[in-house]
Design a protein around this motif. Structure first.
Motif, PDB file in Angstrom:
ATOM      1  N   LYS A  81      72.042  50.827 121.618  1.00 24.12           N
ATOM      2  CA  LYS A  81      72.604  51.309 122.879  1.00 24.12           C
ATOM      3  C   LYS A  81      73.853  50.511 123.272  1.00 24.12           C
ATOM      4  O   LYS A  81      74.835  51.064 123.738  1.00 24.12           O
ATOM      5  CB  LYS A  81      71.553  51.196 123.976  1.00 24.12           C
ATOM      6  N   GLY A 115      78.545  53.196 126.942  1.00 20.83           N
ATOM      7  CA  GLY A 115      78.372  53.986 125.724  1.00 20.83           C
ATOM      8  C   GLY A 115      77.716  55.309 126.005  1.00 20.83           C
ATOM      9  O   GLY A 115      77.542  55.654 127.163  1.00 20.83           O
ATOM     10  N   PRO A 116      77.326  56.047 125.047  1.00 19.91           N
ATOM     11  CA  PRO A 116      77.584  55.807 123.631  1.00 19.91           C
ATOM     12  C   PRO A 116      79.030  56.146 123.263  1.00 19.91           C
ATOM     13  O   PRO A 116      79.610  57.053 123.859  1.00 19.91           O
ATOM     14  CB  PRO A 116      76.620  56.786 122.945  1.00 19.91           C
ATOM     15  N   GLU A 117      79.549  55.391 122.329  1.00 15.38           N
ATOM     16  CA  GLU A 117      80.908  55.580 121.820  1.00 15.38           C
ATOM     17  C   GLU A 117      81.955  55.404 122.910  1.00 15.38           C
ATOM     18  O   GLU A 117      83.041  55.957 122.835  1.00 15.38           O
ATOM     19  CB  GLU A 117      81.070  56.963 121.163  1.00 15.38           C
ATOM     20  N   ASN A 165      70.847  55.272 119.496  1.00 11.50           N
ATOM     21  CA  ASN A 165      72.001  55.057 120.378  1.00 11.50           C
ATOM     22  C   ASN A 165      71.623  54.994 121.853  1.00 11.50           C
ATOM     23  O   ASN A 165      72.453  54.641 122.687  1.00 11.50           O
ATOM     24  CB  ASN A 165      73.047  56.164 120.171  1.00 11.50           C
ATOM     25  N   SER A 166      70.412  55.383 122.196  1.00 14.80           N
ATOM     26  CA  SER A 166      70.010  55.248 123.601  1.00 14.80           C
ATOM     27  C   SER A 166      68.869  54.243 123.752  1.00 14.80           C
ATOM     28  O   SER A 166      68.228  54.166 124.796  1.00 14.80           O
ATOM     29  CB  SER A 166      69.615  56.609 124.198  1.00 14.80           C
ATOM     30  N   THR A 167      68.614  53.489 122.702  1.00 14.31           N
ATOM     31  CA  THR A 167      67.582  52.444 122.775  1.00 14.31           C
ATOM     32  C   THR A 167      68.258  51.076 122.801  1.00 14.31           C
ATOM     33  O   THR A 167      69.059  50.767 121.914  1.00 14.31           O
ATOM     34  CB  THR A 167      66.648  52.504 121.544  1.00 14.31           C
ATOM     35  N   TYR A 199      76.290  50.275 134.100  1.00 10.27           N
ATOM     36  CA  TYR A 199      75.875  49.038 133.440  1.00 10.27           C
ATOM     37  C   TYR A 199      74.430  49.150 132.956  1.00 10.27           C
ATOM     38  O   TYR A 199      74.098  48.773 131.833  1.00 10.27           O
ATOM     39  CB  TYR A 199      76.029  47.875 134.411  1.00 10.27           C
ATOM     40  N   GLN A 242      78.090  53.647 116.708  1.00  9.31           N
ATOM     41  CA  GLN A 242      77.464  54.748 117.441  1.00  9.31           C
ATOM     42  C   GLN A 242      78.039  56.081 116.977  1.00  9.31           C
ATOM     43  O   GLN A 242      77.319  57.066 116.846  1.00  9.31           O
ATOM     44  CB  GLN A 242      77.686  54.558 118.947  1.00  9.31           C
ATOM     45  N   GLN A 243      79.348  56.071 116.706  1.00  5.04           N
ATOM     46  CA  GLN A 243      79.977  57.300 116.221  1.00  5.04           C
ATOM     47  C   GLN A 243      79.446  57.674 114.830  1.00  5.04           C
ATOM     48  O   GLN A 243      79.261  58.843 114.532  1.00  5.04           O
ATOM     49  CB  GLN A 243      81.498  57.126 116.159  1.00  5.04           C
ATOM     50  N   PRO A 247      77.008  61.334 123.175  1.00  2.00           N
ATOM     51  CA  PRO A 247      78.255  61.146 123.945  1.00  2.00           C
ATOM     52  C   PRO A 247      78.679  62.375 124.748  1.00  2.00           C
ATOM     53  O   PRO A 247      79.418  62.244 125.718  1.00  2.00           O
ATOM     54  CB  PRO A 247      79.286  60.815 122.855  1.00  2.00           C
ATOM     55  N   GLY A 301      80.745  48.072 117.386  1.00  3.93           N
ATOM     56  CA  GLY A 301      79.625  48.641 118.134  1.00  3.93           C
ATOM     57  C   GLY A 301      79.868  50.108 118.445  1.00  3.93           C
ATOM     58  O   GLY A 301      78.999  50.959 118.236  1.00  3.93           O
ATOM     59  N   ARG A 302      81.064  50.411 118.920  1.00  6.33           N
ATOM     60  CA  ARG A 302      81.379  51.799 119.273  1.00  6.33           C
ATOM     61  C   ARG A 302      81.418  52.689 118.030  1.00  6.33           C
ATOM     62  O   ARG A 302      80.901  53.797 118.013  1.00  6.33           O
ATOM     63  CB  ARG A 302      82.726  51.851 119.980  1.00  6.33           C
ATOM     64  N   LEU A 303      82.070  52.165 116.963  1.00  5.43           N
ATOM     65  CA  LEU A 303      82.171  52.963 115.736  1.00  5.43           C
ATOM     66  C   LEU A 303      80.787  53.208 115.134  1.00  5.43           C
ATOM     67  O   LEU A 303      80.529  54.275 114.580  1.00  5.43           O
ATOM     68  CB  LEU A 303      83.074  52.252 114.722  1.00  5.43           C
ATOM     69  N   LEU A 362      70.898  59.796 127.073  1.00  2.00           N
ATOM     70  CA  LEU A 362      71.801  58.649 127.234  1.00  2.00           C
ATOM     71  C   LEU A 362      72.402  58.195 125.909  1.00  2.00           C
ATOM     72  O   LEU A 362      73.148  57.231 125.859  1.00  2.00           O
ATOM     73  CB  LEU A 362      71.044  57.483 127.881  1.00  2.00           C
ATOM     74  N   GLY A 363      72.085  58.904 124.816  1.00  2.00           N
ATOM     75  CA  GLY A 363      72.586  58.488 123.510  1.00  2.00           C
ATOM     76  C   GLY A 363      73.540  59.494 122.902  1.00  2.00           C
ATOM     77  O   GLY A 363      74.159  59.229 121.876  1.00  2.00           O
ATOM     78  N   GLY A 377      66.268  57.962 118.538  1.00  2.08           N
ATOM     79  CA  GLY A 377      67.186  57.700 119.649  1.00  2.08           C
ATOM     80  C   GLY A 377      67.816  56.317 119.606  1.00  2.08           C
ATOM     81  O   GLY A 377      67.881  55.647 120.630  1.00  2.08           O
ATOM     82  N   LEU A 385      89.776  53.549 124.965  1.00  3.87           N
ATOM     83  CA  LEU A 385      88.718  53.361 125.967  1.00  3.87           C
ATOM     84  C   LEU A 385      89.255  53.601 127.371  1.00  3.87           C
ATOM     85  O   LEU A 385      88.587  54.216 128.208  1.00  3.87           O
ATOM     86  CB  LEU A 385      88.197  51.922 125.898  1.00  3.87           C
ATOM     87  N   MET A 405      72.482  52.059 132.800  1.00  6.68           N
ATOM     88  CA  MET A 405      72.059  53.253 132.059  1.00  6.68           C
ATOM     89  C   MET A 405      72.704  53.372 130.678  1.00  6.68           C
ATOM     90  O   MET A 405      72.047  53.763 129.719  1.00  6.68           O
ATOM     91  CB  MET A 405      72.341  54.512 132.882  1.00  6.68           C
ATOM     92  N   THR A 406      74.000  53.107 130.572  1.00 11.70           N
ATOM     93  CA  THR A 406      74.649  53.334 129.269  1.00 11.70           C
ATOM     94  C   THR A 406      75.472  52.155 128.783  1.00 11.70           C
ATOM     95  O   THR A 406      75.840  52.123 127.609  1.00 11.70           O
ATOM     96  CB  THR A 406      75.611  54.545 129.342  1.00 11.70           C
TER      97      THR A 406
END
Lengths: 423, 275
Positions: free
Chosen positions: A195, B221-223, A253-255, B215, A400-401, B134, A396-398, B131-132, A251, B48, B217-218
């Motif tokens: 996450k 993110g994601p991405e 990316n949301s964990t 802060y 997730q992508q 995008p 981190g962002r990549l 939440l995961g 999940g 970003l 919840m996400t």
């Protein structure tokens, strides 16, 4: 009329002055560490498990400097670097401060005092100095070691008819073992939390020594990173492949890694997790839920034939001295007390940290600790710690992508190379 | 007069100018050196920050929904639907909760293996990564923000209703107007000023007070899909150790808020003239 003119002049001069020069204060100003007092900022001293550690360190320091008061200010970790950044910018921060090893301290060495001349005697006793070193100068003394062992649930191995004493040593057999465990117990292979984009850091460092050749690994740590190497790309394609094959818990990316992903492992919903050696998500936490005998530690399976897996670890957290402190010798003595054997022994016993002092006896802590400590000698610095904070954030962002399929491995690696080369 | 001006200058204008001035200096090795517009160029080059600005645009698009929900509910309460007293307190209740608590509650509800997805699974709809994903996450966070804050707007609407002439409503009832006709032809024109006020304050609230929810919840993110300028400023200042760039982003946010503020003044002035 005269008064109005005077006020207008004050206003104009004031505004004009505001526009001149820099608002940033880069000068060295003295601060809290005035006569007889040292102020320490950290995020540990407020923890109940660190109480005896701090007490022992204070007692050790009091023996050397009985007239100096030490005030610990425990900051919330999630705000720590924000607060510290503001204090550094103002040139009025604490005298002694805690840092994570790697990018967080290297980005701020301008505000710190090199400690080489003070810590010479401790160099052999303590491990993990590299994470607090920049341009051959030491900026903090390591308190704990931090690394990324692959923990596994021995009980799930047994339930799937596998030998928990013989975890897989190659990637293919590892995946086969995972599939057997999932079939028998429904537990996924990896507890994954990405996450905050942290999962990829653990994955890179946890599995990297089984993917990069020894030469590539050493070059990476030395800053000579070849992002076009097929093995480097393999790290990121494997990251994606693991998720696509359903080996991760759902999940990702949301964990949150802290503490949701670790909770997945602790509740036996996943058979493996790349965790930590100290702090949270480590052997002692897991042992409370799974029992110490069920917590196993394995080395990375070999993904690229010919590689030599090793335990990835660095200095975890360490105390540094601000360059504006009034008496650097006294402040450095406090750092030495905070890394004294007695204090670190208490930290290991109460908080479960793998302390930087390798002379501490850990033989009674169960098989996981024994495995970690025995691997320290052959261990190497973790791959992600060598990257800058900016590249880590981008990774981190990549990552997730990559999991969501909105970028290719080649494009992701290209961006990382660009960021890494920019410094 | 003079001391008041001095206080304003020293405590308000001066820090503001220092911040703006700071945004023209460098970070890291160039700390303290004047770098002109470099930070602003970096901002525009940063995907970003561009996402954060795009999300501001999205918030503007979602604004009518954020205003319509409390407006409609206040209308029902004013028209005394059965249980209206209970509804009034229930709707207001989330307004007293901290964003951290609200975020934590919805983190549990919207988790991939959480109760909402279980419910959806029960009716044969696949799980949604609230939440995961995008494409979904920003709507999930804005939805929670609306849920958590519409109570305050509802109270403003109820206060507005207190100024509405009941004779107009009676007249519409006598003339046989439907509920929709009453809302469109009587209530909306009658609450014109209140609606404008709620529009502007809700917009400001969304731009400046979603940090806590983001802060928790996400974390952006994601991405990076849920970044807002405020969150971006915090990350650059605290995590990336780039306070000058953060100052540039703060200045940009200040300008956005200034435009919203000027819009507010314009709207209120125009409403005043109509009176």
């Amino acid at each position: 009329m005269k008064q109005r003119a005077r006020w207008s002049a004050v206003l104009i001069v004031g505004l004009a002055l505001a526009g001149c020069g820099s608002a940033s204060d880069s000068g060295d100003k003295p601060s809290g560490g005035a006569t007889g007092k040292l102020v320490v900022w950290d995020w540990k001293s407020g923890d109940a498990t660190a109480k005896s550690y701090i007490e022992k360190a204070k007692a050790d320091f009091a023996k050397k400097h009985s007239g100096v008061t030490v005030e610990f200010v425990a900051q919330p970790f999630e705000q720590y670097y924000t607060l510290l950044g503001a204090a550094i910018q103002a040139g009025k921060g604490p005298d002694v401060m805690l840092f994570n090893g790697g990018g967080q301290i290297r980005d701020r060495v301008d505000a710190l005092l090199p400690l080489d001349q003070y810590v010479g005697e401790d160099k052999q006793r303590l491990a993990g100095w590299d994470a607090f070193t920049k341009d051959s100068k030491i900026y903090a003394a390591p308190v704990t070691l931090q690394g990324h062992p692959i923990y596994y649930n021995r009980s799930l191995y047994r339930k799937a008819g596998l030998d928990p004493e013989q975890p897989a040593t190659t990637w293919d057999t590892f995946v086969a073992d995972c599939q057997a465990i999932t079939k028998a117990t429904k537990a996924k292979c990896f507890a994954q939390g990405n996450k905050e984009g942290i999962g990829i850091q653990f994955f890179l460092s946890g599995l990297g020594s089984g993917i990069l050749t020894t030469q590539e690994y050493d070059d990476w740590i030395a800053g000579k990173r070849n992002w076009n190497s097929p093995n480097v790309k393999r790290v990121f394609s494997l990251w994606k492949e693991v998720n696509d094959k359903g080996l991760n818990s759902d999940g990702a990316n949301s964990t949150a890694m802290f503490n949701d992903a670790f909770a997945v492992f602790q509740s036996s919903k996943a058979s493996h997790v790349i965790g930590l050696m100290s702090d949270i998500g480590h052997w002692k936490d897991f042992a409370e839920f799974l029992e110490a005998d069920n917590v196993g530690v394995m080395k990375a399976p070999v993904v690229t034939p010919g590689t030599t897996p090793s335990l990835p670890y660095d200095g975890g957290i360490g105390y540094a001295v601000a360059k504006w402190t009034k008496d650097p010798t006294v402040a450095a003595d406090l750092v030495r007390s905070l890394t004294s054997t007695d204090a670190l022994k208490a930290f290991y016993a109460d908080a479960g940290a793998i302390a930087s002092d390798t002379t501490i006896d850990v033989s009674s802590a169960g098989p996981a600790v024994a495995a970690i400590v025995s691997d320290l000698k052959e261990g190497k610095p973790a791959l992600h710690v060598a990257l800058s904070s900016k590249t880590i954030e981008l990774m981190g962002r990549l990552s997730q992508q990559l999991l969501s399929g909105s970028i290719t491995v080649d494009k992701a690696v290209e961006q990382l190379a660009k960021s890494d080369q920019a410094g | 007069m003079a001391p008041a001006v001095l206080i304003i200058v020293v405590l308000r204008l001066w820090p503001l100018l220092l911040g703006v001035n700071f945004s023209f200096t460098g970070d890291g090795e160039r700390n303290g050196a004047m770098v002109g517009l470099d930070n602003y160029r970096d901002l525009l080059d940063d995907p970003l920050f561009r996402t954060a600005l795009r999300n501001v645009g999205l918030l503007v698009l979602l604004l009518p929904i954020a205003v319509a929900i409390p407006g409609l509910l206040a209308t029902f309460i004013y028209l005394r639907v059965p249980g209206h007293r209970l509804f009034r307190s229930v709707y207001f209740f989330p307004a007293v909760l901290s964003p951290v608590i609200v975020g934590a509650i919805f983190n549990l509800l919207l988790a991939f293996d959480g109760p909402l997805n279980e419910l959806l699974g029960g009716v044969g709809i696949g799980p949604v990564d609230w939440l995961g994903d995008p494409k979904v996450a920003i709507f999930a966070v804005v939805g929670v923000q609306i849920w958590a804050t519409f109570g305050m707007a509802l109270v403003v609407f109820l206060a507005g209703f207190a100024t509405l002439d009941p004779a107009l409503l009676d007249a519409s009832r006598v003339d046989g107007a439907s509920l929709a006709q009453t809302i469109w032809h009587v209530i909306i024109p009658g609450l014109n000023r209140t609606i404008q006020f709620v529009f502007v304050t809700t917009m400001i609230g969304m731009l400046t007070s979603m940090f806590g929810l983001l802060y928790i919840m996400t974390g952006g993110g994601p991405e990076g899909s849920t970044y807002l300028p405020e969150f971006y400023i915090w990350v650059q200042q605290g995590q990336m150790n780039r306070p000058a760039l953060a100052s540039a982003a703060s200045t940009a946010l200040f300008l956005i808020m200034l435009i919203v503020g000027l819009l507010q003044i314009g709207l209120l002035r125009r409403a005043g003239r109509e009176d």
